[in-house]
Design a protein around this motif. Structure first.
Motif, PDB file in Angstrom:
ATOM      1  N   MET A   1      -2.665  -0.176  -6.140  1.00 23.35           N
ATOM      2  CA  MET A   1      -3.271   0.984  -5.555  1.00 23.35           C
ATOM      3  C   MET A   1      -4.740   0.674  -5.273  1.00 23.35           C
ATOM      4  N   LYS A   2      -5.141   0.972  -4.076  1.00 24.34           N
ATOM      5  CA  LYS A   2      -6.506   0.664  -3.665  1.00 24.34           C
ATOM      6  C   LYS A   2      -7.360   1.927  -3.688  1.00 24.34           C
ATOM      7  N   GLU A   5      -7.179   4.055  -0.541  1.00 23.20           N
ATOM      8  CA  GLU A   5      -6.030   4.959  -0.479  1.00 23.20           C
ATOM      9  C   GLU A   5      -6.305   6.221  -1.288  1.00 23.20           C
ATOM     10  N   LEU A   6      -6.947   6.049  -2.434  1.00 16.65           N
ATOM     11  CA  LEU A   6      -7.217   7.186  -3.310  1.00 16.65           C
ATOM     12  C   LEU A   6      -8.245   8.132  -2.716  1.00 16.65           C
ATOM     13  N   LYS A   9      -6.977  11.104  -0.695  1.00 16.87           N
ATOM     14  CA  LYS A   9      -6.257  12.188  -1.364  1.00 16.87           C
ATOM     15  C   LYS A   9      -7.221  13.279  -1.801  1.00 16.87           C
ATOM     16  N   GLU A  17      -1.985  12.214 -10.089  1.00 19.57           N
ATOM     17  CA  GLU A  17      -1.868  10.755 -10.183  1.00 19.57           C
ATOM     18  C   GLU A  17      -2.328  10.266 -11.560  1.00 19.57           C
ATOM     19  N   ASP A  49      -5.713   0.990 -13.071  1.00 19.76           N
ATOM     20  CA  ASP A  49      -5.396   2.019 -12.082  1.00 19.76           C
ATOM     21  C   ASP A  49      -5.877   3.389 -12.553  1.00 19.76           C
ATOM     22  N   VAL A  53      -8.578   5.674 -10.539  1.00 21.74           N
ATOM     23  CA  VAL A  53      -8.326   7.044 -10.093  1.00 21.74           C
ATOM     24  C   VAL A  53      -9.361   7.991 -10.687  1.00 21.74           C
TER      25      VAL A  53
END
Length: 65
Positions: A1-2, A5-6, A9, A17, A49, A53
């Motif tokens: 997960m990059k 990408e986060l 959201k 998440e 991760d 996040v």
């Protein structure tokens, strides 16, 4: 997960998440304790991760204030 990408959201999706990752990390820790975990590198990846996040979530909350 990059992180890129986060950042796409919203806050609610990021909080979901985090909870999903924490549950997954707990399951992996239990597998390790019962010696069922074969790939130990997954623990570190999950932990990173979670941190990633939480960092993006903090950035969004700070920017919203």
């Amino acid at each position: 997960m990059k992180a890129s990408e986060l950042r796409g959201k919203d806050v609610a999706a990021l909080e979901k998440e985090v909870t999903d990752l924490l549950k997954a990390h707990f399951g992996l820790r239990m597998q390790k304790a019962t010696q069922q975990l074969t790939n130990h590198s997954v623990l570190g990846k999950t932990r990173r991760d979670i941190a990633r996040v939480k960092t993006v979530l903090a950035e969004k909350k700070k920017g919203a204030v």
